[in-house]
Write an enzyme that holds these catalytic residues in place. Structure first.
Site, short mmCIF file in Angstrom:
data_model
loop_
_atom_site.label_atom_id
_atom_site.label_comp_id
_atom_site.label_asym_id
_atom_site.label_seq_id
_atom_site.Cartn_x
_atom_site.Cartn_y
_atom_site.Cartn_z
N ASP A 13 68.99 -20.83 61.51
CA ASP A 13 69.15 -21.13 62.93
C ASP A 13 68.15 -22.14 63.45
OD1 ASP A 13 71.22 -19.25 63.00
OD2 ASP A 13 69.81 -17.62 63.37
N GLU A 14 67.73 -23.04 62.59
CA GLU A 14 66.72 -24.04 62.99
C GLU A 14 67.35 -25.13 63.85
OE1 GLU A 14 67.45 -23.27 59.84
OE2 GLU A 14 65.66 -22.49 58.85
N LYS A 16 70.35 -26.81 62.32
CA LYS A 16 70.96 -27.67 61.29
C LYS A 16 72.27 -28.29 61.78
CE LYS A 16 71.01 -24.03 58.57
NZ LYS A 16 70.21 -23.07 59.34
N GLY A 40 76.09 -19.67 61.20
CA GLY A 40 76.62 -20.01 62.53
C GLY A 40 75.93 -21.26 62.99
N HIS A 41 76.66 -22.36 63.00
CA HIS A 41 76.06 -23.65 63.36
C HIS A 41 76.66 -24.13 64.68
CE1 HIS A 41 75.47 -24.20 58.75
NE2 HIS A 41 74.73 -23.24 59.24
N GLN A 219 71.74 -21.16 56.27
CA GLN A 219 70.58 -20.26 56.27
C GLN A 219 69.28 -21.08 56.16
OE1 GLN A 219 73.39 -19.07 53.95
NE2 GLN A 219 74.05 -18.32 55.92
N THR A 234 69.25 -13.59 52.12
CA THR A 234 70.68 -13.64 51.88
C THR A 234 70.88 -13.75 50.36
OG1 THR A 234 72.76 -14.64 52.57
CG2 THR A 234 70.93 -16.17 52.18
N THR A 294 74.39 -16.90 66.50
CA THR A 294 75.68 -17.57 66.70
C THR A 294 76.81 -16.75 66.06
OG1 THR A 294 74.45 -19.64 66.46
CG2 THR A 294 76.84 -19.82 66.43
N THR A 295 76.49 -16.02 64.99
CA THR A 295 77.52 -15.28 64.27
C THR A 295 77.66 -13.85 64.80
OG1 THR A 295 77.24 -16.63 62.31
CG2 THR A 295 78.19 -14.47 61.95
N GLY A 297 75.63 -12.44 67.49
CA GLY A 297 75.20 -12.24 68.88
C GLY A 297 73.92 -11.41 68.99
N ARG A 298 73.31 -11.05 67.84
CA ARG A 298 72.09 -10.23 67.90
C ARG A 298 70.93 -11.06 68.44
NH1 ARG A 298 71.43 -8.35 61.77
NH2 ARG A 298 72.22 -10.46 61.45
N LEU A 327 61.66 -28.54 70.61
CA LEU A 327 60.31 -28.74 71.16
C LEU A 327 60.28 -28.36 72.63
CD1 LEU A 327 57.47 -29.89 70.37
CD2 LEU A 327 58.20 -32.03 71.40
N ASP A 328 61.40 -28.61 73.32
CA ASP A 328 61.50 -28.33 74.76
C ASP A 328 61.29 -26.86 75.10
OD1 ASP A 328 64.14 -28.46 73.29
OD2 ASP A 328 64.74 -27.30 75.06
P1 GDP Z 1 71.80 -23.62 62.73
O1 GDP Z 1 72.29 -22.31 62.22
O2 GDP Z 1 70.58 -24.09 62.02
O3 GDP Z 1 72.86 -24.68 62.79
O4 GDP Z 1 71.32 -23.36 64.22
P2 GDP Z 1 72.14 -22.55 65.35
O5 GDP Z 1 73.22 -23.42 65.83
O6 GDP Z 1 72.48 -21.19 64.88
O7 GDP Z 1 70.99 -22.33 66.43
C1 GDP Z 1 70.35 -23.40 67.04
C2 GDP Z 1 70.61 -23.31 68.56
O8 GDP Z 1 69.70 -24.14 69.23
C3 GDP Z 1 71.99 -23.78 68.96
O9 GDP Z 1 72.41 -23.02 70.05
C4 GDP Z 1 71.77 -25.23 69.37
O10 GDP Z 1 72.70 -25.69 70.33
C5 GDP Z 1 70.40 -25.14 69.99
N1 GDP Z 1 69.57 -26.34 69.85
C6 GDP Z 1 69.53 -27.23 68.82
N2 GDP Z 1 68.56 -28.13 69.04
C7 GDP Z 1 67.99 -27.81 70.22
C8 GDP Z 1 66.87 -28.34 70.95
O11 GDP Z 1 66.21 -29.28 70.56
N3 GDP Z 1 66.55 -27.70 72.11
C9 GDP Z 1 67.24 -26.62 72.58
N4 GDP Z 1 66.84 -26.08 73.72
N5 GDP Z 1 68.28 -26.10 71.90
C10 GDP Z 1 68.63 -26.67 70.73
P1 IMO Z 2 72.54 -20.14 59.64
O1 IMO Z 2 73.25 -21.00 58.63
C1 IMO Z 2 69.93 -16.72 60.37
C2 IMO Z 2 70.28 -13.33 57.66
C3 IMO Z 2 70.82 -12.03 58.21
C4 IMO Z 2 70.03 -11.04 57.36
C5 IMO Z 2 70.00 -11.73 56.00
C6 IMO Z 2 71.07 -11.24 55.04
O2 IMO Z 2 73.23 -20.03 60.94
O3 IMO Z 2 71.11 -20.58 59.75
P2 IMO Z 2 73.68 -11.71 54.89
O4 IMO Z 2 74.78 -11.39 55.85
O5 IMO Z 2 73.55 -13.14 54.55
O6 IMO Z 2 73.71 -10.83 53.66
O7 IMO Z 2 72.34 -11.26 55.67
O8 IMO Z 2 70.18 -13.11 56.24
N1 IMO Z 2 71.15 -14.51 57.86
C7 IMO Z 2 70.90 -15.48 58.74
N2 IMO Z 2 69.91 -15.60 59.65
N3 IMO Z 2 70.81 -17.72 60.23
C8 IMO Z 2 71.79 -17.63 59.30
O9 IMO Z 2 72.62 -18.66 59.00
C9 IMO Z 2 71.89 -16.46 58.53
N4 IMO Z 2 72.74 -16.02 57.57
C10 IMO Z 2 72.26 -14.84 57.15
O10 IMO Z 2 70.52 -11.90 59.56
O11 IMO Z 2 68.71 -10.96 57.81
MG MG Z 3 72.82 -20.42 62.89
#
Ligand code: GDP
Ligand code: IMO
Ligand code: MG
Length: 415
Positions: A13-14, A16, A40-41, A219, A234, A294-295, A297-298, A327-328
């Site tokens: 969830d960085e 990506k 969940g991207h 991940q 994972t 994103t996946t 809702g936790r 950063l914001d």
């Molecule tokens: P991913 O799994 O690495 O693709 O990341 P996720 O999409 O699960 O979670 C990142 C969340 O941060 C998403 O809701 C993005 O829309 C949001 N996001 C991404 N970059 C930024 C940012 O620079 N600032 C803020 N406030 N939100 C961001």
């Molecule tokens: P993205 O691609 C954050 C975590 C789960 C749990 C562990 C194992 O959006 O960054 P799993 O269902 O894979 O066996 O669960 O990994 N996890 C994630 N955490 N972002 C994800 O994907 C994740 N996919 C799995 O929360 O701790």
């Molecule tokens: Mg994600």
């Protein structure tokens, strides 16, 4: 030609999805190489928000083709549902015939195991990821290519269910009969057949034809099956090396590697998290960063930037640069902190130990700032934010090539 690669540096969830979407505009092919619909991207373009789980985040570039590689575990049901939001992906989406399937029983086993683990639960997404990779490794799994003969596949599955009937019964899992299995598989085969392909050859051909290929990790490094915080990980190789296995590439095919890292840190699910802030600061990070999965809702657990972990992740992935996200979200703090070392049994440690349990983070504190949200030029960042970025480069030994200041494509500083 070499492939460029995007990889998560922390616990997922960085951000990506935002970066792959942004970069995909300059690529011909975008490939996922591991994970499944646990990912969940989120992609934000103007007033539209899109959540992707299995389809590569390059899908919004109409000129790019998207590949789901053999290293991905695919729930046909989840994929078919996700594909429905895009009209006409034929010719733009290719699914490896070697990718393993997540079937209903994998999901039920995942959920049953989590229930049985009780307080020791991993906190999985409940999507069947662990059991599907388990089946693959123990050689009882089934690959997408087998949908070409659903009669044979249904027989094989029913035979497997019969053999392990007692185990399924103990877990209270109802197993389908032949007709039920066959008709489910026929639905999958009908929907997915136009997309099933030898994607290994397709990626090789793309490189031979000098196409630009982008590889999208799911991940993050600390969730890697070997190099993460086992067993709270994972079940796939989330690091850059996983791309070779998950697509059929050689290490020589990988070019530039970008690590995606938040300016702070989050984790969803259980397991150690040295810089987790259980006080007010953690709450503010969660609120300002909208830190909900994103996946599933936790709510995500939140804390400060862990430079020890990021330095480790940067080395293991071979990062050429980092994209520093969100950063914001640090706007408004009087002081911000970076963990530059761990204290373990009274000793200062600067490398990542095998276990992250019982660690005291050692922090360096910096003056905070306001007003970084939406900034798209480095000069316009507040000085304290610039100093924070410099410090991150220094303590992780990796340069920052991009700073993200909001979810939208436009809220980005390219350095
Ligand atoms: P991913 O799994 O690495 O693709 O990341 P996720 O999409 O699960 O979670 C990142 C969340 O941060 C998403 O809701 C993005 O829309 C949001 N996001 C991404 N970059 C930024 C940012 O620079 N600032 C803020 N406030 N939100 C961001
Ligand atoms: P993205 O691609 C954050 C975590 C789960 C749990 C562990 C194992 O959006 O960054 P799993 O269902 O894979 O066996 O669960 O990994 N996890 C994630 N955490 N972002 C994800 O994907 C994740 N996919 C799995 O929360 O701790
Ligand atoms: Mg994600």
């Amino acid at each position: 030609m070499k492939c460029d690669l995007i990889v998560g540096i922390q616990w997922g969830d960085e951000g990506k999805g935002k970066i792959v979407d942004l970069m995909a505009q300059n690529y011909d092919v975008v490939c996922r190489y591991q994970g499944g619909h646990n990912a969940g991207h989120t992609i934000v373009v103007g007033d539209k928000t899109l959540a992707l789980h299995l389809i590569p985040s390059g899908v919004l570039n109409p000129n790019a083709i998207n590949i789901i590689g053999n290293g991905v575990v695919i729930s046909p049901e989840a994929l078919i549902e996700e594909m429905q939001q895009f009209g006409g992906l034929v010719g733009r989406l290719f699914i490896s015939d070697k990718a393993h399937m997540i079937l209903e029983y994998h999901i039920l086993i995942d959920q049953a195991r989590e229930r049985l683990r009780g307080a020791k639960a991993i906190g999985t997404t409940g999507r069947g990821i662990g059991p599907a990779y388990g089946s693959k490794i123990e050689r009882s799994g089934h690959r997408i290519g087998e949908l070409r003969d659903t009669q044979k596949l249904a027989h094989s599955l029913v035979e497997y269910f019969e053999t392990y009937k007692a185990i399924f019964e103990a877990m209270d899992i109802k197993i389908p009969n032949f007709d039920e299995m066959k008709s489910t598989l026929d639905v999958y085969a009908k929907a997915l057949s136009p997309y099933i392909e030898d994607t290994t050859s397709l990626v090789w051909k793309s490189l031979d034809e000098e196409k630009r290929v982008l590889l999208e990790g799911a991940q993050g490094t600390l969730l890697d099956i070997d190099h993460g915080t086992y067993p709270f990980v994972t079940s796939s190789s989330t690091i850059s090396a996983g791309a070779c296995i998950g697509l059929g590439l050689s290490p020589k095919d990988i070019g530039n590697v970008t690590g995606i890292v938040k300016a702070y840190c989050t984790r969803v699910g259980n397991g150690p998290f040295p810089t987790e802030d259980l006080g007010n600061d953690g709450k503010i990070l969660g609120k300002n960063g909208h830190e909900f999965g994103t996946t599933t809702g936790r709510p995500r657990r939140c804390g400060w930037f862990d430079a020890v972990a990021v330095k480790y992740a940067s080395r293991i992935n071979g990062c050429d640069q980092l994209s520093l996200m969100k950063l914001d979200v640090l706007d408004g703090f009087d002081k911000v902190k970076i963990c530059t070392a761990y204290e373990i049994e009274g000793k200062r440690v600067e490398t990542l130990p095998q276990s992250l349990e019982n660690i005291k983070p050692i922090y360096e504190e910096f003056d905070g700032w306001n007003g970084s949200r939406g900034v798209d030029k480095y000069e316009d960042l507040p000085q304290n934010a610039k100093d924070y970025v410099k410090k991150i480069e220094e303590v992780t030994g990796t340069k920052v090539g991009l700073i993200s200041t909001g979810p939208d494509r436009s809220e980005t500083i390219i350095l």
